[in-house]
Design a protein around this motif. Sequence first.
Motif, PDB file in Angstrom:
ATOM      1  N   ILE A   1       0.631  -0.766   0.023  1.00 49.30           N
ATOM      2  CA  ILE A   1      -0.343  -0.216   0.314  1.00 49.30           C
ATOM      3  C   ILE A   1       1.092   1.228  -0.210  1.00 49.30           C
TER       4      ILE A   1
ATOM      5  N   LEU B   1      -4.495  -4.497  -4.472  1.00 52.74           N
ATOM      6  CA  LEU B   1      -3.878  -2.820  -3.385  1.00 52.74           C
ATOM      7  C   LEU B   1      -4.038  -2.020  -4.109  1.00 52.74           C
ATOM      8  N   CYS B   2      -3.117  -2.666  -5.243  1.00 55.34           N
ATOM      9  CA  CYS B   2      -2.118  -1.546  -6.079  1.00 55.34           C
ATOM     10  C   CYS B   2      -3.521  -0.998  -6.422  1.00 55.34           C
TER      11      CYS B   2
ATOM     12  N   VAL C   1      -5.707   1.335  -4.523  1.00 57.60           N
ATOM     13  CA  VAL C   1      -4.777   2.708  -4.627  1.00 57.60           C
ATOM     14  C   VAL C   1      -4.808   3.579  -5.959  1.00 57.60           C
TER      15      VAL C   1
ATOM     16  N   GLU D   1      -8.943   5.569   1.883  1.00 57.37           N
ATOM     17  CA  GLU D   1      -8.718   4.354   3.344  1.00 57.37           C
ATOM     18  C   GLU D   1      -8.975   3.353   4.046  1.00 57.37           C
TER      19      GLU D   1
ATOM     20  N   ILE E   1      -9.698   0.324   1.838  1.00 56.06           N
ATOM     21  CA  ILE E   1      -8.896  -0.709   1.748  1.00 56.06           C
ATOM     22  C   ILE E   1      -8.411  -0.882   2.850  1.00 56.06           C
TER      23      ILE E   1
ATOM     24  N   LYS F   1      -8.201  -5.514   2.945  1.00 55.39           N
ATOM     25  CA  LYS F   1      -6.495  -6.229   3.646  1.00 55.39           C
ATOM     26  C   LYS F   1      -7.271  -7.001   4.775  1.00 55.39           C
TER      27      LYS F   1
END
Length: 463
Positions: free
Chosen positions: A124, A197-198, A201, A207, A210, A214
Amino acid sequence: MSLSVPSNAGVPHSTLAKYREKFLSSSKNLLAQNGCTTQNLLDMCKSRNSIQAINHTFDLKIENEGKPITDQKFSGRCWIFACLNIMRVPFMKQYKMEEFEFSQAYLFYWDKIERANYLLDSFIDCARKGETYEGRLIHHLLKNPLEDGGQWDMLVNLIEKYGVMPKACFPESWCAENSNRLGRLLNNRLREFCMQLCQLVEKGTGEVEIQSEKTVMMEEVYRIMNIVLGTPPEKFTFEYTDTDKKYQSFKDLSPLQFYKDYIKGVIFDTEEYVCVVNDPRPQNSYNKLYTVEYLGNMSGGRKVLYINQPVDVLKQLTIKCISENKPVWFGCDVGKSFCSKEGLLDLKCLDFTLVFDVDPLKMNKSERLMYGESLMTHAMVFTGVGTEQDGNPGHVKATKWRVENSWGDKDGSKGYILMTDEWFTEFVYEVVVPKSLLSEDMQRILDQEPVVLPAWDPMGALA
């Protein structure tokens, strides 16, 4: 565009003909060929003189070595085994035990979970910095994202958070002892998670979302680890008969309570140990503190830190530890100049010059690090040293070292290895010693802001 191979491509035929003629004209080459085409290459290079000179007698040795000799089997958990092997020595003495092992699978379990979380947090962070899969950093982090190996400060993170427990209360599983398939599965899942995750972003995802994603990913890692290693008990009871033939027990303890009450507060504090390395590359000065970018296993945990010193300092610190009855965790490049069956680490034990007319030791330690010829690959324990006076009053130098390995008791001296002092100079990279044994000047190095080496630096190699 022509697809045919040019006649002058590659090594010229005329040159190859000269190589062939010269090779076949040497009776030594033909003898070496006869041997090496029918026997193990390393067996053909073993030096009889080096092997027959092995003598496992040492004038300085810790009073009681741990029993039984441990065996990490087909896994890369040497760093965990070595740590628990040095911890069990004072533990067995304090609580009067003939034999004992801490659970290596327990720390292995928590390392996989924490390291997965650390990697996802790192990705991240990398994505927010604009790093992509085309860059060197991401390529390095994805090469083997959840490998088995580790560093001392990673052990401190695990033990200080989760404690330790007897092996009898959380024994080995097949996947702990044979970790390759587990590693492949976890690497597959982590690479996919990192990609997802990339992408989140890049899309500007918030946030909270994300972190929610996770959390789901980490639950999958947790599920896998419980399936293959079992679920560690939250509390345990351990009973044994001590060396005085009396019944003893540790009852209804959490692993962390067990560590804090019966180990840390009594005989062994992982936080009081520091890593001293020998990195002789000219760009990395001695008497400096170093760390490696994105090297760790616990988000928000203790950093991996190294005090860089000349190799003789590492030797003197190790001698001092052994003289005070303390075994020493160390990291080295175990694959170099090693006769494993005989248990010998010796620069002269494999004679490649005799068999091949080549010398694999021409580069010095610094050059090996710079050109990818050597790095730390394995962690073991020093338990003894052979010494002699070096001419200075009260000062001794080492001639050989006694090493406790974690590959079972079949090779070497019932699992112990003899290392020559010359081998230590070339291929030992780090030792872990109590901070109290450092000079005041060395202790002050710990107050420095560490120099940050890139993630792919060889000093970031994991034992």
